[in-house]
Design an enzyme around this catalytic site. Sequence first.
Site: not given
Ligand code: UD1
Length: 378
Positions: A11, A32, A104, A148, A150, A172, A176, A222, A316-317
Amino acid sequence: MTKVLLTGGAGFIGSHTCLALLESGHQVVVIDDFSNGSAEALGRVAELAGLGPWRQTSAERWSGAEPGGSRLTLFRGDVRSSTDLDRAFEAADLGGGISAVLHFAGLKAVGESMAQPLRYWDVNVTGTVRLLEAMGRHGCQTLVFSSSATLYGTTDTVPIPETAPLQPINPYGYTKAAVERMLTDVAASAPGWRIALLRYFNPVGAHPSGRIGEDPNGRPNNLFPFLCQVASGRRQHLEVFGGDWPTGDGTGVRDYLHVMDLAEGHGRALDVLQAEPPQLLTLNLGSGQGHSVLELLRTFETTNGLTLPYTVVERRPGDSAVSVADPSQAERRMGWRTRRSLAEICRDGWAWQSANPQGYSTNKPQHTPELIGTQHGS
Ligand code: UD1
């Protein structure tokens, strides 16, 4: 030379760590199931590490050839299967056995974990139980676990030390936390365990060669992989989740770290575990620097000479305003800190995405004119 087993080593984080470990002289066995990784990724790792031709030697096994024997072997297998785990351990037993495991393998999408909690408990928790049982059978007591940030939930603490309360808010995160608890119990149950719980903040970017990188299944959850896919034209525009957070520019702040810094952190953790008396080590891996969504976007644009369309939408919630590591323990305990900048993250992430717009699946456009012509003509 140490022989190590990487679960989920095909991965994103596993493949970059695999390369870092090969480059520091380790022999690596990977298991894997390819649910979010590929044999192609490890073929490219073998190429980057100069291991010679990468071959599939049976239905379930691949290895890199090099003078003196292969230093990288990949098994297709599931961490929930004792048979699959034994196959990987036994292949290594021939030449002295696995001395450490880097774990991992696991599922990591928050939304999916809310829809399919049992799957998350099964893969993340049962998978770790099976792995620990296999380690017991094969006499291995050294483990580095992918935890994480998280775990810290939606805390207001900035930056977050390892001593902050653990308050995950989704399945999730609960899995962890459960694995961290399980490993703490295991470490206390018998002498000899050497365990590192590495709490990652936001690993992003790619190896600077552009040969390996993040290849998410379907629509990325992400920010960074989504941004890369907007840059390559695979997605139309970025949705910024909330412009009214209590941060400098109103967008969420995170601690982004280059995946090669993270990979090197695993190497350091392994060195420390192997050099010091048995212990349970819990460390944040982050840069200690926070960047907002718009800062990341602007840095990506400036570094790569691109303009990326975006709209600001609802929050995002489950998101929090700020999540930034206090990484001082990682520096104190293992002399590790991030070395690569946000601009390098953006440069290397784009090098990967632009050279591999469809990830590892194919580098070709999805529909060639010739193929469409043939289909219409038939
Ligand atoms: C997310 C997860 C976290 C997980 C990690 C790795 C949530 C709430 N948290 O972290 O539990 O360990 O991914 O998989 O899902 N954003 C945007 N637009 C997007 C995507 C993200 O604006 O399309 C913003 C988010 O609101 C945040 C930032 O970008 O402020 C980072 O988001 P992201 O990359 O998803 O990471 P985390 O939320 O920190």
